[in-house]
Design a protein around this motif. Structure first.
Motif, short mmCIF file in Angstrom:
data_model
loop_
_atom_site.label_atom_id
_atom_site.label_comp_id
_atom_site.label_asym_id
_atom_site.label_seq_id
_atom_site.Cartn_x
_atom_site.Cartn_y
_atom_site.Cartn_z
N GLY A 20 0.74 -1.24 -0.09
CA GLY A 20 0.00 0.09 0.18
C GLY A 20 0.88 1.45 0.01
N THR A 21 2.27 1.19 0.13
CA THR A 21 3.05 2.36 0.09
C THR A 21 3.57 2.50 -1.41
N THR A 22 3.77 3.62 -1.85
CA THR A 22 4.38 3.78 -3.23
C THR A 22 5.69 4.67 -3.07
#
Length: 62
Positions: A20-22
């Protein structure tokens, strides 16, 4: 076991999303050796290199 906490620093060659983290291109991450190998195989990252600070690149004073 000490080997299980070993980390390898990688630099991203392309934007990468994980859990969920870019993470942007150029981001340096500490990952497990197996994750680093996967990132290298998929051309997502390369081994990070030591970055020199600006002060080491400046001309010596006369």
């Amino acid at each position: 076991m000490a080997g299980s906490t070993q980390k390898e620093r990688v630099e991203l060659l392309q934007e990468h999303k994980n859990a969920g983290t870019t993470y942007p291109v150029g981001e340096e991450l500490d990952v497990s050796p197996s994750t680093a190998a996967w990132l290298y195989r998929n051309n997502i990252a390369k081994p990070a290199t030591a970055k020199q600070s600006i002060s080491t690149l400046s001309e010596p004073e006369a």
